[in-house]
Design a protein around this motif. Structure first.
Motif, PDB file in Angstrom:
ATOM      1  N   ASP A 387      12.063 -25.441 -30.558  1.00 20.84           N
ATOM      2  CA  ASP A 387      10.842 -25.582 -31.349  1.00 20.84           C
ATOM      3  C   ASP A 387      10.588 -27.044 -31.708  1.00 20.84           C
ATOM      4  O   ASP A 387       9.449 -27.529 -31.646  1.00 20.84           O
ATOM      5  N   ALA A 388      11.657 -27.736 -32.117  1.00 20.59           N
ATOM      6  CA  ALA A 388      11.493 -29.142 -32.497  1.00 20.59           C
ATOM      7  C   ALA A 388      11.099 -29.988 -31.286  1.00 20.59           C
ATOM      8  O   ALA A 388      10.286 -30.910 -31.399  1.00 20.59           O
ATOM      9  N   LEU A 389      11.678 -29.682 -30.123  1.00 21.28           N
ATOM     10  CA  LEU A 389      11.315 -30.423 -28.912  1.00 21.28           C
ATOM     11  C   LEU A 389       9.865 -30.161 -28.519  1.00 21.28           C
ATOM     12  O   LEU A 389       9.151 -31.079 -28.098  1.00 21.28           O
ATOM     13  N   ALA A 390       9.422 -28.910 -28.664  1.00 19.74           N
ATOM     14  CA  ALA A 390       8.028 -28.591 -28.335  1.00 19.74           C
ATOM     15  C   ALA A 390       7.073 -29.329 -29.265  1.00 19.74           C
ATOM     16  O   ALA A 390       6.016 -29.815 -28.839  1.00 19.74           O
ATOM     17  N   ARG A 391       7.442 -29.426 -30.530  1.00 22.82           N
ATOM     18  CA  ARG A 391       6.592 -30.150 -31.484  1.00 22.82           C
ATOM     19  C   ARG A 391       6.579 -31.632 -31.160  1.00 22.82           C
ATOM     20  O   ARG A 391       5.531 -32.283 -31.202  1.00 22.82           O
ATOM     21  N   ARG A 392       7.733 -32.178 -30.838  1.00 21.09           N
ATOM     22  CA  ARG A 392       7.823 -33.610 -30.530  1.00 21.09           C
ATOM     23  C   ARG A 392       7.057 -33.934 -29.241  1.00 21.09           C
ATOM     24  O   ARG A 392       6.420 -34.988 -29.129  1.00 21.09           O
ATOM     25  N   GLY A 393       7.099 -33.004 -28.268  1.00 25.24           N
ATOM     26  CA  GLY A 393       6.486 -33.272 -26.978  1.00 25.24           C
ATOM     27  C   GLY A 393       4.979 -33.426 -27.035  1.00 25.24           C
ATOM     28  O   GLY A 393       4.392 -34.124 -26.205  1.00 25.24           O
ATOM     29  N   THR A 394       4.336 -32.774 -27.992  1.00 28.16           N
ATOM     30  CA  THR A 394       2.872 -32.851 -28.096  1.00 28.16           C
ATOM     31  C   THR A 394       2.401 -33.743 -29.236  1.00 28.16           C
ATOM     32  O   THR A 394       1.193 -33.912 -29.434  1.00 28.16           O
ATOM     33  N   MET A 395       3.333 -34.305 -29.978  1.00 29.75           N
ATOM     34  CA  MET A 395       2.959 -35.051 -31.176  1.00 29.75           C
ATOM     35  C   MET A 395       2.220 -36.345 -30.849  1.00 29.75           C
ATOM     36  O   MET A 395       1.278 -36.728 -31.548  1.00 29.75           O
ATOM     37  N   THR A 396       2.636 -37.032 -29.808  1.00 34.89           N
ATOM     38  CA  THR A 396       1.994 -38.305 -29.463  1.00 34.89           C
ATOM     39  C   THR A 396       0.518 -38.104 -29.152  1.00 34.89           C
ATOM     40  O   THR A 396      -0.358 -38.830 -29.656  1.00 34.89           O
ATOM     41  N   ALA A 397       0.219 -37.092 -28.324  1.00 36.19           N
ATOM     42  CA  ALA A 397      -1.176 -36.819 -27.978  1.00 36.19           C
ATOM     43  C   ALA A 397      -1.969 -36.405 -29.210  1.00 36.19           C
ATOM     44  O   ALA A 397      -3.134 -36.805 -29.384  1.00 36.19           O
ATOM     45  N   GLN A 398      -1.346 -35.634 -30.095  1.00 31.55           N
ATOM     46  CA  GLN A 398      -2.047 -35.206 -31.304  1.00 31.55           C
ATOM     47  C   GLN A 398      -2.312 -36.384 -32.237  1.00 31.55           C
ATOM     48  O   GLN A 398      -3.390 -36.490 -32.835  1.00 31.55           O
ATOM     49  N   MET A 399      -1.338 -37.288 -32.348  1.00 29.46           N
ATOM     50  CA  MET A 399      -1.527 -38.470 -33.189  1.00 29.46           C
ATOM     51  C   MET A 399      -2.668 -39.334 -32.669  1.00 29.46           C
ATOM     52  O   MET A 399      -3.508 -39.819 -33.437  1.00 29.46           O
ATOM     53  N   GLU A 400      -2.699 -39.528 -31.357  1.00 25.80           N
ATOM     54  CA  GLU A 400      -3.772 -40.339 -30.772  1.00 25.80           C
ATOM     55  C   GLU A 400      -5.134 -39.695 -31.021  1.00 25.80           C
ATOM     56  O   GLU A 400      -6.104 -40.385 -31.374  1.00 25.80           O
ATOM     57  N   ALA A 401      -5.214 -38.386 -30.854  1.00 31.04           N
ATOM     58  CA  ALA A 401      -6.488 -37.698 -31.050  1.00 31.04           C
ATOM     59  C   ALA A 401      -6.923 -37.746 -32.515  1.00 31.04           C
ATOM     60  O   ALA A 401      -8.104 -38.001 -32.821  1.00 31.04           O
ATOM     61  N   GLN A 402      -5.983 -37.529 -33.430  1.00 36.02           N
ATOM     62  CA  GLN A 402      -6.329 -37.537 -34.853  1.00 36.02           C
ATOM     63  C   GLN A 402      -6.716 -38.938 -35.324  1.00 36.02           C
ATOM     64  O   GLN A 402      -7.629 -39.086 -36.154  1.00 36.02           O
ATOM     65  N   ARG A 451       4.937 -35.437 -37.775  1.00 32.09           N
ATOM     66  CA  ARG A 451       5.709 -36.228 -36.809  1.00 32.09           C
ATOM     67  C   ARG A 451       7.000 -36.727 -37.436  1.00 32.09           C
ATOM     68  O   ARG A 451       8.073 -36.668 -36.815  1.00 32.09           O
ATOM     69  N   ALA A 452       6.930 -37.208 -38.672  1.00 32.76           N
ATOM     70  CA  ALA A 452       8.126 -37.732 -39.335  1.00 32.76           C
ATOM     71  C   ALA A 452       9.142 -36.632 -39.612  1.00 32.76           C
ATOM     72  O   ALA A 452      10.345 -36.786 -39.355  1.00 32.76           O
ATOM     73  N   THR A 453       8.677 -35.497 -40.126  1.00 30.19           N
ATOM     74  CA  THR A 453       9.597 -34.399 -40.422  1.00 30.19           C
ATOM     75  C   THR A 453      10.149 -33.766 -39.145  1.00 30.19           C
ATOM     76  O   THR A 453      11.266 -33.222 -39.149  1.00 30.19           O
ATOM     77  N   ASN A 454       9.377 -33.831 -38.057  1.00 32.87           N
ATOM     78  CA  ASN A 454       9.873 -33.308 -36.788  1.00 32.87           C
ATOM     79  C   ASN A 454      11.076 -34.110 -36.299  1.00 32.87           C
ATOM     80  O   ASN A 454      12.028 -33.547 -35.748  1.00 32.87           O
ATOM     81  N   MET A 455      11.055 -35.431 -36.488  1.00 31.05           N
ATOM     82  CA  MET A 455      12.203 -36.242 -36.113  1.00 31.05           C
ATOM     83  C   MET A 455      13.438 -35.847 -36.926  1.00 31.05           C
ATOM     84  O   MET A 455      14.552 -35.753 -36.399  1.00 31.05           O
ATOM     85  N   VAL A 456      13.228 -35.576 -38.209  1.00 31.76           N
ATOM     86  CA  VAL A 456      14.340 -35.166 -39.073  1.00 31.76           C
ATOM     87  C   VAL A 456      14.888 -33.818 -38.619  1.00 31.76           C
ATOM     88  O   VAL A 456      16.101 -33.622 -38.515  1.00 31.76           O
ATOM     89  N   GLU A 457      14.000 -32.873 -38.349  1.00 34.56           N
ATOM     90  CA  GLU A 457      14.433 -31.539 -37.950  1.00 34.56           C
ATOM     91  C   GLU A 457      15.136 -31.560 -36.601  1.00 34.56           C
ATOM     92  O   GLU A 457      16.146 -30.866 -36.397  1.00 34.56           O
ATOM     93  N   LEU A 458      14.640 -32.358 -35.667  1.00 38.01           N
ATOM     94  CA  LEU A 458      15.276 -32.450 -34.353  1.00 38.01           C
ATOM     95  C   LEU A 458      16.667 -33.056 -34.479  1.00 38.01           C
ATOM     96  O   LEU A 458      17.621 -32.605 -33.832  1.00 38.01           O
ATOM     97  N   TYR A 459      16.808 -34.060 -35.316  1.00 35.31           N
ATOM     98  CA  TYR A 459      18.104 -34.677 -35.566  1.00 35.31           C
ATOM     99  C   TYR A 459      19.083 -33.654 -36.139  1.00 35.31           C
ATOM    100  O   TYR A 459      20.237 -33.546 -35.705  1.00 35.31           O
ATOM    101  N   ARG A 460      18.625 -32.886 -37.137  1.00 33.66           N
ATOM    102  CA  ARG A 460      19.501 -31.879 -37.755  1.00 33.66           C
ATOM    103  C   ARG A 460      19.843 -30.770 -36.768  1.00 33.66           C
ATOM    104  O   ARG A 460      20.997 -30.341 -36.649  1.00 33.66           O
ATOM    105  N   ALA A 461      18.832 -30.269 -36.039  1.00 28.56           N
ATOM    106  CA  ALA A 461      19.047 -29.147 -35.138  1.00 28.56           C
ATOM    107  C   ALA A 461      20.018 -29.500 -34.020  1.00 28.56           C
ATOM    108  O   ALA A 461      20.735 -28.633 -33.511  1.00 28.56           O
ATOM    109  N   MET A 462      20.066 -30.766 -33.634  1.00 24.11           N
ATOM    110  CA  MET A 462      20.973 -31.205 -32.579  1.00 24.11           C
ATOM    111  C   MET A 462      22.349 -31.600 -33.100  1.00 24.11           C
ATOM    112  O   MET A 462      23.158 -32.167 -32.360  1.00 24.11           O
TER     113      MET A 462
END
Length: 467
Positions: A387-402, A451-462
């Motif tokens: 889940d965290a990887l899926a969120r991270r994978g689309t975050m860049t495109a979402q940030m650019e669009a927003q 995006r920031a919390t996703n980095m934290v969650e991915l770090y913890r999950a791994m």
């Protein structure tokens, strides 16, 4: 006599060399794919990826204020203290159980005074008997591994408590980071609301002035008032959220967090490292503390099966003593006063009305439950990482669009405001542009926080956050 002295030592050697009736432990196959999921939602990492489990949290979090808050929390958080106390409890229980493997040596001294009324004439009928001895009492010789497996189970429970404490630390690190980032976002939300309150207030004043001159309608005044009041309401709500965020941080930190360590806005720069891996083998999940704790529970249940099996075989105990006995205290330690006694015993239940069989079935059922718990822990860990990887994978495109959406909304608002002041466009166009800008600012902020919390969650999950 020397042979008698050697008997306890021989019994101890037999006990330590007892057979182990526990099933041979084989780690269950991981009930997840060997590699992480693939697809358009899973983008690769930028640059050389770090290994979260090998990256200390002080290196992963790069904002010094956040690092200090996490440090304080690890030192003072009450939940973490309780987890550490649980470790000490399990350690003590293991030591108590381990002591059963060895004989308990004891020293005994006594005296008996008796007077016999039928003593011969002229001879005293009083007899004083003194004794002193050292020995063991009812020590179980663990030929079938019952005590050894119970000790093994207690040891694995202790190891599980250690990993549960480690899991509590990784969870606390992530929780503190997310709470700190949440407060930063609410501070930013408060600033946005205040800025837009000022802009909406200017529009309201202008609309009222136009209404006084007969240029604008009362409807336009009411519409401008609506936007202004909404901004005021959002300011009050954001102010409450900031206060609640601070209270949450204080609870996690176990005390009041200094003002200089609190965020005043959402940081423009990343507060964490971002070069986390885009994929990892499923075996890497075995380094997560919660999964390691589940496996130790499984090993404890496996040892309990061995103890339950050993209950079907004879229980052999030994009571032995070596000492001295004499008539009169002055003769207690003289030559010829020593004595010894050895009393081995064996107990084998013939009819226990199914007690041992029931205990064995219970132990096996517990093991099956622990297998399911272990496999569920692995599956949960895999899902969290995916889940965290899926969120991270689309975050860049979402940030650019927003970001583009916010910038366009900002320009559109300026243009519509200028056209409204020049009398080219109706007020409704400006009002829509204001609301669009407000929504775009809030959406961009929410995306930055995600995006920031996703980095934290991915770090913890791994598996990060322990070192």
């Amino acid at each position: 006599m020397d042979r008698i002295k050697l008997f306890p030592a021989v019994a101890l050697a037999l006990s330590l060399a007892a057979c182990d009736m526990a099933p041979k432990y084989v780690r269950p196959a991981l009930p997840v794919p060997d590699a992480g999921p693939q697809g358009p939602a899973y983008a690769g990492a930028d640059g050389q990826a770090i290994v979260p489990a090998d990256t200390a949290w002080k290196d992963f979090f790069v904002d010094p204020r956040l690092v200090r808050v996490i440090e304080t929390s690890l030192a003072n958080n009450r939940d973490l203290r309780a987890a550490l106390a649980n470790v000490e409890q399990a350690r003590a229980q293991y030591r108590v159980r381990r002591a059963d493997i060895f004989p308990t040596l004891g020293v005994n001294g006594g005296a008996t005074f008796q007077d016999q009324p039928f003593a011969q004439q002229g001879v005293s009928g009083r007899t004083d008997i003194y004794s002193a001895s050292v020995g063991v009492s009812a020590w179980e010789i663990d030929l079938f591994g019952r005590v050894g497996n119970l000790t093994k189970a207690a040891q694995e429970q202790y190891f599980a408590s250690v990993e549960n404490r480690n899991a509590a630390q990784t969870a606390l690190v992530a929780e503190v980071a997310n709470a700190w980032l949440g407060m930063a976002a609410d501070q930013e939300r408060l600033k946005i609301a205040r800025n837009l309150e000022g802009a909406f207030g200017q529009t309201l004043d202008l609309t009222r002035a136009r209404f006084a001159k007969g240029i604008a309608s009362e409807l336009e005044v009411r519409q401008a008032q609506t936007s202004y009041d909404q901004a005021r309401s959002d300011i009050a709500q954001a102010t409450t959220l900031v206060a609640q965020d601070q209270n949450a941080l204080n609870l996690l930190a176990g005390g009041t967090v200094p003002a200089e360590d609190l965020p005043t806005a959402m940081p423009e720069e990343d507060v964490t490292l971002v070069n986390l891996p885009a994929d990892l083998p499923s075996t890497a999940l075995l380094r997560r503390p919660d999964i390691m704790a589940a496996e130790h529970q499984l090993l404890a249940a496996n040892a309990d099966i061995g103890a339950a099996r050993a209950a079907f075989f004879p229980k052999i105990s030994l009571t032995a003593a070596f000492g001295t006995i004499s008539l009169g205290l002055s003769n207690l330690f003289k030559s010829g006063s020593d004595y010894w006694s050895v009393a081995p015993s064996a107990n084998l239940p013939i009819f226990d009305f199914g007690r041992n069989r029931g205990n064995l079935r219970y132990a096996r059922a517990t093991y099956d439950a622990m297998v399911a718990t272990y496999e569920k822990s692995v599956q949960t860990g895999f899902r969290e990482v995916a889940d965290a990887l899926a969120r991270r994978g689309t975050m860049t495109a979402q940030m650019e669009a927003q970001t583009s959406l916010r910038d366009s909304a900002r320009v559109g608002y300026r243009l519509s405001e200028a056209r409204f002041k020049a009398g080219v466009d109706a007020f409704l166009t400006t009002l829509d542009a204001q609301r669009t800008l407000y929504g775009a600012e809030q959406s961009l902020l929410a995306t930055r926080l995600a995006r920031a919390t996703n980095m934290v969650e991915l770090y913890r999950a791994m598996g990060g956050g322990l070192r």
